[in-house]
Design a protein around this motif. Structure first.
Motif, PDB file in Angstrom:
ATOM      1  N   GLY A 564       0.826  -1.202   0.000  1.00 34.66           N
ATOM      2  CA  GLY A 564       0.000   0.000   0.000  1.00 34.66           C
ATOM      3  C   GLY A 564       0.857   1.247   0.000  1.00 34.66           C
ATOM      4  N   THR A 565       0.429   2.270  -0.705  1.00 35.06           N
ATOM      5  CA  THR A 565       1.146   3.545  -0.714  1.00 35.06           C
ATOM      6  C   THR A 565       0.220   4.631  -0.186  1.00 35.06           C
ATOM      7  OG1 THR A 565       0.493   3.945  -3.010  1.00 35.06           O
ATOM      8  CG2 THR A 565       2.608   2.867  -2.655  1.00 35.06           C
ATOM      9  N   PHE A 566       0.799   5.601   0.522  1.00 36.71           N
ATOM     10  CA  PHE A 566      -0.012   6.634   1.157  1.00 36.71           C
ATOM     11  C   PHE A 566       0.860   7.837   1.474  1.00 36.71           C
ATOM     12  CE2 PHE A 566       1.606   3.578   4.182  1.00 36.71           C
ATOM     13  CZ  PHE A 566       2.124   4.341   5.217  1.00 36.71           C
ATOM     14  N   ARG A 575       5.708  13.435   2.920  1.00 35.34           N
ATOM     15  CA  ARG A 575       6.599  12.339   2.545  1.00 35.34           C
ATOM     16  C   ARG A 575       5.760  11.177   2.025  1.00 35.34           C
ATOM     17  NH1 ARG A 575      11.600  14.732   2.432  1.00 35.34           N
ATOM     18  NH2 ARG A 575      12.005  15.855   4.369  1.00 35.34           N
ATOM     19  N   ASP A 576       6.406  10.290   1.307  1.00 33.81           N
ATOM     20  CA  ASP A 576       5.738   9.091   0.816  1.00 33.81           C
ATOM     21  C   ASP A 576       5.889   7.966   1.825  1.00 33.81           C
ATOM     22  OD1 ASP A 576       4.870   9.812  -1.959  1.00 33.81           O
ATOM     23  OD2 ASP A 576       7.003  10.268  -2.131  1.00 33.81           O
ATOM     24  N   GLY A 577       4.806   7.227   2.027  1.00 29.07           N
ATOM     25  CA  GLY A 577       4.838   6.059   2.879  1.00 29.07           C
ATOM     26  C   GLY A 577       4.434   4.826   2.103  1.00 29.07           C
ATOM     27  N   ALA A 578       4.897   3.658   2.538  1.00 32.53           N
ATOM     28  CA  ALA A 578       4.528   2.397   1.901  1.00 32.53           C
ATOM     29  C   ALA A 578       4.359   1.349   2.982  1.00 32.53           C
ATOM     30  CB  ALA A 578       5.586   1.955   0.898  1.00 32.53           C
ATOM     31  N   ALA A 579       3.274   0.579   2.871  1.00 32.32           N
ATOM     32  CA  ALA A 579       3.016  -0.507   3.806  1.00 32.32           C
ATOM     33  C   ALA A 579       3.380  -1.823   3.145  1.00 32.32           C
ATOM     34  CB  ALA A 579       1.545  -0.510   4.208  1.00 32.32           C
ATOM     35  N   MET A 580       4.193  -2.645   3.828  1.00 31.05           N
ATOM     36  CA  MET A 580       4.622  -3.923   3.290  1.00 31.05           C
ATOM     37  C   MET A 580       4.637  -4.957   4.409  1.00 31.05           C
ATOM     38  SD  MET A 580       7.682  -2.763   0.641  1.00 31.05           S
ATOM     39  CE  MET A 580       7.511  -4.245  -0.352  1.00 31.05           C
ATOM     40  N   VAL A 581       4.693  -6.220   4.024  1.00 38.45           N
ATOM     41  CA  VAL A 581       4.769  -7.314   4.991  1.00 38.45           C
ATOM     42  C   VAL A 581       6.232  -7.647   5.223  1.00 38.45           C
ATOM     43  CG1 VAL A 581       4.107  -9.690   5.491  1.00 38.45           C
ATOM     44  CG2 VAL A 581       2.536  -8.200   4.222  1.00 38.45           C
ATOM     45  N   SER A 658      10.199   5.939  -0.219  1.00 34.94           N
ATOM     46  CA  SER A 658       9.145   5.868   0.789  1.00 34.94           C
ATOM     47  C   SER A 658       9.658   5.378   2.140  1.00 34.94           C
ATOM     48  CB  SER A 658       8.028   4.920   0.320  1.00 34.94           C
ATOM     49  OG  SER A 658       7.502   5.315  -0.909  1.00 34.94           O
ATOM     50  N   LEU A 659       9.015   5.872   3.190  1.00 33.50           N
ATOM     51  CA  LEU A 659       9.183   5.309   4.519  1.00 33.50           C
ATOM     52  C   LEU A 659       8.387   4.008   4.580  1.00 33.50           C
ATOM     53  CD1 LEU A 659       8.539   8.632   6.446  1.00 33.50           C
ATOM     54  CD2 LEU A 659      10.710   7.420   6.457  1.00 33.50           C
ATOM     55  N   ALA A 674      -4.587  -1.941  -0.032  1.00 32.50           N
ATOM     56  CA  ALA A 674      -3.417  -2.193  -0.870  1.00 32.50           C
ATOM     57  C   ALA A 674      -3.638  -1.638  -2.269  1.00 32.50           C
ATOM     58  CB  ALA A 674      -3.130  -3.686  -0.939  1.00 32.50           C
ATOM     59  N   ASP A 675      -2.572  -1.061  -2.824  1.00 28.08           N
ATOM     60  CA  ASP A 675      -2.614  -0.575  -4.202  1.00 28.08           C
ATOM     61  C   ASP A 675      -2.038  -1.596  -5.169  1.00 28.08           C
ATOM     62  OD1 ASP A 675      -3.421   2.368  -3.759  1.00 28.08           O
ATOM     63  OD2 ASP A 675      -1.761   2.080  -2.367  1.00 28.08           O
ATOM     64  N   ALA A 676      -1.312  -2.572  -4.647  1.00 23.60           N
ATOM     65  CA  ALA A 676      -0.688  -3.582  -5.496  1.00 23.60           C
ATOM     66  C   ALA A 676      -0.420  -4.832  -4.668  1.00 23.60           C
ATOM     67  CB  ALA A 676       0.617  -3.057  -6.097  1.00 23.60           C
TER      68      ALA A 676
END
Length: 851
Positions: A564-566, A575-581, A658-659, A674-676
């Motif tokens: 996910g990006t936010f 700033r750009d953030g990204a959620a990952m596992v 991204s952070l 999630a965006d992708a």
């Protein structure tokens, strides 16, 4: 006397048509690059103005949503109540698909952007240009009632969408909403949907309430503000900033948007200015050499003129008149060539930074400026030969060739003076590149080229011996004669080699930087994306939809990881953030850490309260392991996160890297979904299984894109930019090759008697021909050696400027190096064709009696 000197100057140019023509060609190429750069730069400026005007219209301010939730109606009311605000036009944007069932087998259709507007307010700030039909009505109640009753709602479509999908006024279309397809009736086709269309130009414009109801969302994507004519825009901005405290937002003016877009083209402008300066500098070498040859060749004639009463000033004017004629003719030819180059540049690049290019702007003022640059540089290059011509003493001129140590020192002073002049011209012509670090970096590279050019006379003897070795294996006698001729006038040879060096150095440097950029971009994707395939969504998909499970159930799939990006605010800066596992990254071996323990950091990501920071952002924020970052999400929630790791690179975002946070933390920050999804296949997955996964993804409104395809798209974009830079750099190499023709021709004319003696001693015509060609080959090889070494050093420096690391031991750009050697030697030897034919045709009897 003055009129006679002008006639003599013109006659002197006509007496050496080849030399004059080559010099004019060199000036024309330099002016062509200048004019092409100016026209392209003007085209970029015009494209920025068009883009800003299309996006923001007559609005004085734009307030955009920070994040996915959008701006609330309360924010809209607050804006409308602010003193000085005349009109506030809200808009809602969401991407979706056309058709009742677009998710069948085969590729997904191209998405569209649905835009909800308040027609009454929108048309006051944005011009509506219709290719057919009528505008939307402003009766929101009627539109909402029609939508609620299931009737087709009025809509406008962009001309791009209408053309691609065969739509016209009266057509009915269906948009995919949250619950069911939404019927729309096309009442108008918008010619220019710049304010509402996405990058592909596919837009559907409907009333605001219809769009928000269709997607069950209440937020607004942006609010354009028109300030009353009697109000002060700065004061209204200040009042809005004080009043809007309920939720995050991004406020910008047309000037801010233009500045942001212009900033994205800064590196392009700086590099173009650098290459232009190099081409002009190479042209200055050619002009200087040509006019210096005129002085040397006509020493006796100049001495006789002095004896007949011509003053030093008149002799100096004689040389400057020749330079002015060359400059004017070359500049006029260069304008036509530059227009063609500019048109080709715009068509080849298509985009620069975030700016979509249109046709270049070919204005008379830029053409006049390019002609003026050609004239100034030509006259600057002519000053030193003209000054030396004016100092010719009648007695000395009648018995000696002018080649004194003082003249050689003057040439070095001339190099420095012309360097400063051309560098200043580059900064003046490209004001967008004259500020900030881009200009400093370009000037540093330019300075290195000057130092190398000044050092050539000192290293020429050793390099000439080295360059002559391969030729000695084939023609030892000719190689010795050729090397002696190269070193006969070291200053002249150094000027010729110097011009070739700076051109080839830029070819190698830009080729190396391009190779590094492509490798870095590929490594970026490979190091961060935990999968072989990425399936993307045009809107965030909630984790509770179970899309990862549906994709993972496909045979041959090893893992599916949501991404996910936010938006985040850190210290008040977006700033750009990204959620990952984190567990997926750990299992797949992704992310290179330069700080912190990898396993512990990724495990902490999945627990929450942790963040992994990219190295570039860590340096900007002053963050270290264990630091605490206070972040604010789009919904206004604030969190304090611990820096558990610093990665070499992370996912790219709209403003940088991204952070990275884990999904538990992302949900606390209000990330919608999630965006992708990154899909990793099992090693033995078959082609059929991969195809089945892609079909499953499309049925879920997900678009599959192979990682290699992403890498290829990035590489193609980089190839376009650096390919253009390489072509422009070749102009400097071609100009240097023209200088080689002049130099070798002059060497032959000075050695006529010597060649005659050699012929009388038994040397054949073919041996004379080979000696001139070998001389050119040695000159070209020396230039290639200097150019390659200089280019490698400059390339490494340019990569370091960009924050990268170019390991010369493992990352030498072999193709650009090979091209540089091939160009240096091949062009030089090709340039020797005429001088070699001239030398081999020397008559023995006439040569022995030649003076």
């Amino acid at each position: 006397m003055q009129r006679g000197l002008r006639r003599l100057a013109w006659r002197g140019l006509r007496a050496r048509p080849l030399r004059t023509g080559l010099t004019i060609a060199g000036v024309a190429l330099g002016v062509a690059v200048v004019f092409a750069g100016l026209a392209t730069n003007a085209g970029i400026g015009a494209a920025i103005d068009r883009s800003v005007a299309a996006r923001i219209g007559r609005a004085d301010l734009r307030i955009a949503a920070f994040g996915e939730g959008g701006l609330s109606d309360l924010t809209l009311d607050t804006i409308r109540r602010t003193p000085g605000v005349e009109v506030a036009a809200p808009a809602f944007e969401q991407r979706t698909y056309l058709g009742a069932d677009p998710f069948g087998p085969g590729p997904l259709p191209a998405p569209v952007t649905i835009v909800g507007i308040d027609p009454e307010a929108e048309w006051r700030l944005h011009d509506l240009s219709l290719a057919g039909g009528s505008a939307l009505r402003g009766d929101a109640a009627d539109d909402a009632a029609a939508h609620a009753a299931g009737d087709a709602t009025e809509a406008l479509v962009s001309a791009t969408l209408a053309s691609a999908d065969g739509l016209g006024v009266g057509s009915t279309i269906e948009l995919q909403g949250v619950d069911a397809p939404i019927p729309l009736r096309v009442v108008g086709i918008v010619t220019d949907a710049g304010a509402w269309a996405d990058a592909a130009g596919r837009a559907v414009i409907v009333p605001l309430d219809v769009a928000r109801t269709a997607f069950a969302l209440n937020g607004l994507s942006r609010i354009d503000v028109g300030v009353a004519a009697s109000a002060d825009s700065a004061a209204v901005t200040k009042d809005l900033q004080a009043a809007l405290v309920s939720q995050p937002y991004v406020l910008s003016s047309p000037r801010d948007l233009a500045s942001t877009m212009a900033a994205s083209t800064g590196d392009f402008a700086a590099t173009t200015a650098l290459i232009t300066a190099v081409a002009l500098f190479a042209g200055a070498f050619l002009i200087f050499n040509t006019l210096s040859m005129t002085v040397v060749e006509r020493v006796r004639e100049l001495g006789l003129l002095r004896a007949a009463g011509a003053t030093r000033g008149q002799i100096t004017t004689y040389i400057l008149i020749q330079a002015a004629v060359i400059a004017v003719i070359g500049s006029v030819v260069g304008i036509g060539l530059g227009a063609a180059i500019a048109t080709g540049m715009a068509g080849w690049l298509r985009t620069v930074g975030s700016v979509s290019l249109g046709a270049p702007r070919l204005t008379p003022s830029d053409a006049l400026l390019a002609v003026l640059v050609g004239l100034v540089v030509t006259l600057a290059a002519a000053i030193e030969p003209a000054r030396r011509a004016g100092r010719v003493a009648p007695v000395e001129a009648l018995k000696a060739r002018l080649d004194l140590p003082a003249a050689r020192r003057a040439r070095l002073r001339w190099l420095i003076a012309v360097f400063a002049l051309v560098g200043g011209i580059g900064l003046l012509l490209w004001p967008g590149a004259s500020g900030g670090t881009a200009a400093v970096r370009a000037l540093t590279v330019y300075g290195i080229l000057l130092v190398v050019a000044l050092a050539v006379p000192f290293v020429l003897p050793g390099l000439a011996r080295t360059a002559g070795l391969p030729f000695a294996l084939l023609a030892r006698l000719e190689e010795r004669l050729a090397r002696a001729s190269v070193l006969r006038d070291r200053a002249r040879a150094a000027l010729t080699v110097g011009a070739l060096t700076v051109g080839l150095a830029m070819v190698v440097a830009l080729g190396g930087v391009g190779q590094h950029a492509r490798a870095a971009a590929g490594a970026w994707i490979a190091d961060v994306v935990p999968g072989d395939l990425v399936v993307t969504s045009i809107f965030p998909r909630g984790l509770d939809e179970g899309l990862d499970e549906a994709l993972g159930a496909t045979a041959g799939v090893a893992s599916v990881s949501p991404v996910g990006t936010f938006d985040l605010s850190v210290g008040g800066v977006r700033r750009d953030g990204a959620a990952m596992v984190g567990a997926d990254l750990a299992a797949d071996g992704r992310l290179r850490f330069i700080g912190g323990d990898r396993d512990r950091a990724l495990a902490a990501l999945d627990r929450g309260g942790a963040v992994i920071v990219p190295a570039t952002l860590a340096a900007a924020l002053g963050a270290t392991l264990g630091s605490r970052l206070d972040v604010t999400a789009a919904d206004g929630s604030a969190r304090t996160l611990e820096v558990v790791g610093i990665a070499e690179r992370t996912l790219p975002g709209s403003t940088g890297e991204s952070l990275l946070v884990g999904w538990p933390e992302a949900e606390r920050l209000g990330v919608a979904g999630a965006d992708a999804y990154a899909v990793r296949f099992e090693p033995r997955a078959t082609t059929a299984q991969r195809a089945e996964l892609e079909a499953t993804a499309r049925s879920l409104a997900l678009d599959p894109v192979a990682v290699d395809r992403i890498r290829g798209a990035i590489g193609e974009a980089l190839d376009r930019v650096f390919g253009l830079f390489d072509v422009l750099s070749l102009v400097a190499v071609i100009v240097a090759a023209l200088g080689i023709v002049n130099t070798l021709t002059m060497n032959v004319l000075e050695r006529v008697r010597e060649i005659g003696v050699l012929r009388a001693a038994g040397m054949t015509r073919s041996q004379v021909w080979r000696s001139v060609v070998v001389e050119a080959g040695i000159t070209g090889l020396v230039g290639a050696l200097c150019g390659v070494l200089t280019g490698l050093a400059i390339g490494a420096l340019m990569v370091a400027f960009a924050g990268g690391e170019w390991d010369l031991a493992t990352s030498i750009p072999w193709l650009p190096v090979a091209v540089a050697f091939g160009l240096g030697v091949a062009l030089a030897m090709l340039a020797a064709a005429y001088p070699a034919r001239l030398a081999s045709g020397v008559s023995i009897v006439r040569a022995v009696g030649y003076e």
